[in-house]
Design a protein around this motif. Structure first.
Motif, PDB file in Angstrom:
ATOM      1  N   GLY A 147       0.787  -1.226   0.000  1.00 46.89           N
ATOM      2  CA  GLY A 147       0.000   0.000   0.000  1.00 46.89           C
ATOM      3  C   GLY A 147       0.817   1.274   0.000  1.00 46.89           C
ATOM      4  O   GLY A 147       0.318   2.318   0.444  1.00 46.89           O
ATOM      5  N   PHE A 148       2.049   1.232  -0.532  1.00 49.58           N
ATOM      6  CA  PHE A 148       2.901   2.413  -0.528  1.00 49.58           C
ATOM      7  C   PHE A 148       3.368   2.767  -1.931  1.00 49.58           C
ATOM      8  O   PHE A 148       3.735   1.895  -2.720  1.00 49.58           O
ATOM      9  N   TYR A 149       3.340   4.087  -2.201  1.00 46.79           N
ATOM     10  CA  TYR A 149       3.986   4.590  -3.402  1.00 46.79           C
ATOM     11  C   TYR A 149       5.483   4.690  -3.143  1.00 46.79           C
ATOM     12  O   TYR A 149       5.944   4.665  -2.004  1.00 46.79           O
ATOM     13  N   GLY A 150       6.246   4.852  -4.220  1.00 45.72           N
ATOM     14  CA  GLY A 150       7.692   4.946  -4.099  1.00 45.72           C
ATOM     15  C   GLY A 150       8.145   6.244  -3.446  1.00 45.72           C
ATOM     16  O   GLY A 150       7.339   7.102  -3.070  1.00 45.72           O
ATOM     17  N   GLU A 151       9.465   6.394  -3.326  1.00 39.26           N
ATOM     18  CA  GLU A 151      10.055   7.534  -2.636  1.00 39.26           C
ATOM     19  C   GLU A 151      11.361   7.905  -3.309  1.00 39.26           C
ATOM     20  O   GLU A 151      12.185   7.041  -3.598  1.00 39.26           O
ATOM     21  N   SER A 152      11.524   9.203  -3.583  1.00 39.34           N
ATOM     22  CA  SER A 152      12.786   9.683  -4.144  1.00 39.34           C
ATOM     23  C   SER A 152      13.437  10.733  -3.249  1.00 39.34           C
ATOM     24  O   SER A 152      14.631  10.671  -2.986  1.00 39.34           O
ATOM     25  N   LYS A 153      12.675  11.683  -2.760  1.00 36.61           N
ATOM     26  CA  LYS A 153      13.265  12.790  -1.999  1.00 36.61           C
ATOM     27  C   LYS A 153      14.008  12.304  -0.762  1.00 36.61           C
ATOM     28  O   LYS A 153      15.081  12.804  -0.428  1.00 36.61           O
ATOM     29  N   HIS A 154      13.446  11.323  -0.076  1.00 36.13           N
ATOM     30  CA  HIS A 154      14.056  10.847   1.162  1.00 36.13           C
ATOM     31  C   HIS A 154      14.545   9.411   1.037  1.00 36.13           C
ATOM     32  O   HIS A 154      14.578   8.664   2.017  1.00 36.13           O
ATOM     33  N   ALA A 155      14.935   9.027  -0.153  1.00 39.53           N
ATOM     34  CA  ALA A 155      15.464   7.685  -0.385  1.00 39.53           C
ATOM     35  C   ALA A 155      16.978   7.716  -0.231  1.00 39.53           C
ATOM     36  O   ALA A 155      17.691   8.203  -1.114  1.00 39.53           O
ATOM     37  N   GLU A 156      17.471   7.219   0.895  1.00 35.68           N
ATOM     38  CA  GLU A 156      18.899   7.231   1.189  1.00 35.68           C
ATOM     39  C   GLU A 156      19.276   5.960   1.940  1.00 35.68           C
ATOM     40  O   GLU A 156      18.435   5.295   2.546  1.00 35.68           O
ATOM     41  N   VAL A 157      20.572   5.658   1.911  1.00 37.44           N
ATOM     42  CA  VAL A 157      21.149   4.611   2.748  1.00 37.44           C
ATOM     43  C   VAL A 157      22.369   5.210   3.429  1.00 37.44           C
ATOM     44  O   VAL A 157      23.175   5.893   2.788  1.00 37.44           O
ATOM     45  N   THR A 158      22.504   4.965   4.728  1.00 38.59           N
ATOM     46  CA  THR A 158      23.649   5.454   5.482  1.00 38.59           C
ATOM     47  C   THR A 158      24.351   4.291   6.160  1.00 38.59           C
ATOM     48  O   THR A 158      23.699   3.404   6.724  1.00 38.59           O
ATOM     49  N   LEU A 159      25.664   4.305   6.104  1.00 35.69           N
ATOM     50  CA  LEU A 159      26.492   3.381   6.871  1.00 35.69           C
ATOM     51  C   LEU A 159      27.225   4.186   7.929  1.00 35.69           C
ATOM     52  O   LEU A 159      28.068   5.033   7.608  1.00 35.69           O
ATOM     53  N   LEU A 160      26.871   3.956   9.195  1.00 32.41           N
ATOM     54  CA  LEU A 160      27.517   4.622  10.317  1.00 32.41           C
ATOM     55  C   LEU A 160      28.707   3.784  10.788  1.00 32.41           C
ATOM     56  O   LEU A 160      28.564   2.578  11.026  1.00 32.41           O
ATOM     57  N   PHE A 161      29.858   4.428  10.950  1.00 31.81           N
ATOM     58  CA  PHE A 161      31.041   3.736  11.448  1.00 31.81           C
ATOM     59  C   PHE A 161      31.268   4.084  12.924  1.00 31.81           C
ATOM     60  O   PHE A 161      31.288   5.260  13.306  1.00 31.81           O
ATOM     61  N   ASN A 162      31.440   3.053  13.727  1.00 34.53           N
ATOM     62  CA  ASN A 162      31.852   3.202  15.124  1.00 34.53           C
ATOM     63  C   ASN A 162      30.878   4.046  15.961  1.00 34.53           C
ATOM     64  O   ASN A 162      31.274   4.694  16.920  1.00 34.53           O
ATOM     65  N   THR A 163      29.634   4.047  15.572  1.00 40.06           N
ATOM     66  CA  THR A 163      28.552   4.671  16.334  1.00 40.06           C
ATOM     67  C   THR A 163      27.252   4.068  15.847  1.00 40.06           C
ATOM     68  O   THR A 163      27.187   3.525  14.735  1.00 40.06           O
ATOM     69  N   ARG A 164      26.216   4.174  16.671  1.00 39.86           N
ATOM     70  CA  ARG A 164      24.920   3.622  16.294  1.00 39.86           C
ATOM     71  C   ARG A 164      23.873   4.690  16.037  1.00 39.86           C
ATOM     72  O   ARG A 164      22.730   4.360  15.734  1.00 39.86           O
ATOM     73  N   ASP A 165      24.235   5.956  16.213  1.00 45.45           N
ATOM     74  CA  ASP A 165      23.242   7.009  16.020  1.00 45.45           C
ATOM     75  C   ASP A 165      23.762   8.082  15.070  1.00 45.45           C
ATOM     76  O   ASP A 165      24.963   8.316  14.966  1.00 45.45           O
ATOM     77  N   ARG A 166      22.848   8.746  14.413  1.00 47.63           N
ATOM     78  CA  ARG A 166      23.176   9.690  13.346  1.00 47.63           C
ATOM     79  C   ARG A 166      23.845  10.961  13.848  1.00 47.63           C
ATOM     80  O   ARG A 166      24.403  11.713  13.048  1.00 47.63           O
ATOM     81  N   GLU A 167      23.782  11.211  15.141  1.00 46.83           N
ATOM     82  CA  GLU A 167      24.415  12.397  15.700  1.00 46.83           C
ATOM     83  C   GLU A 167      25.756  12.067  16.361  1.00 46.83           C
ATOM     84  O   GLU A 167      26.367  12.928  16.996  1.00 46.83           O
ATOM     85  N   TYR A 168      26.204  10.824  16.222  1.00 41.64           N
ATOM     86  CA  TYR A 168      27.497  10.381  16.777  1.00 41.64           C
ATOM     87  C   TYR A 168      27.575  10.609  18.285  1.00 41.64           C
ATOM     88  O   TYR A 168      28.646  10.880  18.823  1.00 41.64           O
ATOM     89  N   ALA A 169      26.454  10.496  18.972  1.00 42.98           N
ATOM     90  CA  ALA A 169      26.424  10.816  20.397  1.00 42.98           C
ATOM     91  C   ALA A 169      27.213   9.824  21.231  1.00 42.98           C
ATOM     92  O   ALA A 169      27.799  10.188  22.248  1.00 42.98           O
ATOM     93  N   GLU A 170      27.237   8.558  20.814  1.00 46.38           N
ATOM     94  CA  GLU A 170      27.938   7.526  21.567  1.00 46.38           C
ATOM     95  C   GLU A 170      28.808   6.706  20.630  1.00 46.38           C
ATOM     96  O   GLU A 170      28.343   6.210  19.606  1.00 46.38           O
ATOM     97  N   PRO A 171      30.094   6.515  20.986  1.00 48.93           N
ATOM     98  CA  PRO A 171      30.932   5.627  20.175  1.00 48.93           C
ATOM     99  C   PRO A 171      30.491   4.177  20.347  1.00 48.93           C
ATOM    100  O   PRO A 171      29.861   3.817  21.345  1.00 48.93           O
ATOM    101  N   ALA A 172      30.814   3.350  19.371  1.00 46.03           N
ATOM    102  CA  ALA A 172      30.460   1.932  19.428  1.00 46.03           C
ATOM    103  C   ALA A 172      31.587   1.128  18.786  1.00 46.03           C
ATOM    104  O   ALA A 172      32.426   1.671  18.054  1.00 46.03           O
ATOM    105  N   ASP A 173      31.569  -0.162  19.045  1.00 47.08           N
ATOM    106  CA  ASP A 173      32.577  -1.053  18.475  1.00 47.08           C
ATOM    107  C   ASP A 173      32.072  -1.741  17.219  1.00 47.08           C
ATOM    108  O   ASP A 173      32.663  -2.724  16.767  1.00 47.08           O
ATOM    109  N   ASP A 174      30.961  -1.243  16.665  1.00 39.96           N
ATOM    110  CA  ASP A 174      30.416  -1.853  15.464  1.00 39.96           C
ATOM    111  C   ASP A 174      29.887  -0.772  14.528  1.00 39.96           C
ATOM    112  O   ASP A 174      30.000   0.421  14.798  1.00 39.96           O
TER     113      ASP A 174
END
Length: 214
Positions: A147-174
């Motif tokens: 039941g969903f139409y496609g998406e272009s404006k907000h179609a993205e993929v992110t790979l975060l390194f050594n953190t689990r959140d987009r604001e880099y608030a906490e370092p991580a080992d993965d």
């Protein structure tokens, strides 16, 4: 005006596996105009120089100080500010370590590059530092059965390194792979979250945590 929300779909301590998985998801939405950007935070002069040698076309920018009276260079003409604060490529980095005092961590970035041009080199260079690869201008397909139409404006993929959140608030080992969709809230519920689940499932992945907005 609309915003995105990004859902984690994969996590691993292996950066090469994280990159391969992120690419698999990105390829599902890749189109003619897709591009990639990278960003990292480098905590020492030695690491700035190491990354500069590995990625000399990137841009390096040191922090501007802020005190009780405001930003350090507020009101100072742009061309009179230190090159490291403005942003320089590897060849323009200061040789004197004293130039980095108060400027760390130094930000590294390259924006709007062709897909496939930087990802491997960046993954090899980032080491233990926080940062990301972001593929944007993708095109998610329609999901009529969901039941969903496609998406272009907000179609993205992110790979975060050594953190689990987009604001880099906490370092991580993965490292964490995120799939982005449009944020649409109705009665406190993200109504397009099922679309994110559908997208992840198309490449054998699944949502593993709550959505992240910035």
């Amino acid at each position: 005006m609309s915003n995105d929300i990004a859902y984690p779909v994969f996590r691993t301590p292996d950066p090469a596996l994280a990159l391969a998985t992120a690419r698999r998801l990105m390829e599902f939405g890749r189109c003619e105009h897709s591009d990639v950007s990278v960003y990292a935070e480098l905590p020492s002069v030695a690491e700035v120089r190491r990354v500069a040698e590995a990625l000399p076309e990137g841009w390096f920018r040191g922090r501007e100080g802020r005190g009780e009276s405001g930003w350090e260079f507020e009101g100072v003409p742009f061309d009179e500010q230190p090159p490291l604060v403005i942003g320089v490529q590897a060849a323009g980095l200061p040789a004197d370590p004293a130039a980095y005092e108060g400027r760390l961590p130094v930000e590294f970035e390259q924006f709007d590059l062709p897909v496939g041009s930087i990802e491997d080199a960046f993954t090899a260079a980032i080491g233990p530092h926080t940062g990301e690869i972001n593929w944007q201008s993708l095109s998610w397909p329609d999901a009529p059965e969901a039941g969903f139409y496609g998406e272009s404006k907000h179609a993205e993929v992110t790979l975060l390194f050594n953190t689990r959140d987009r604001e880099y608030a906490e370092p991580a080992d993965d490292h964490t792979v995120l799939v982005h969709v449009r944020s649409t809230v109705h009665d406190g519920v993200q109504t397009r979250e099922p679309y994110a689940h559908w997208l992840a499932a198309q490449v054998g992945l699944a949502i593993i945590g709550p959505g992240q907005r910035i």
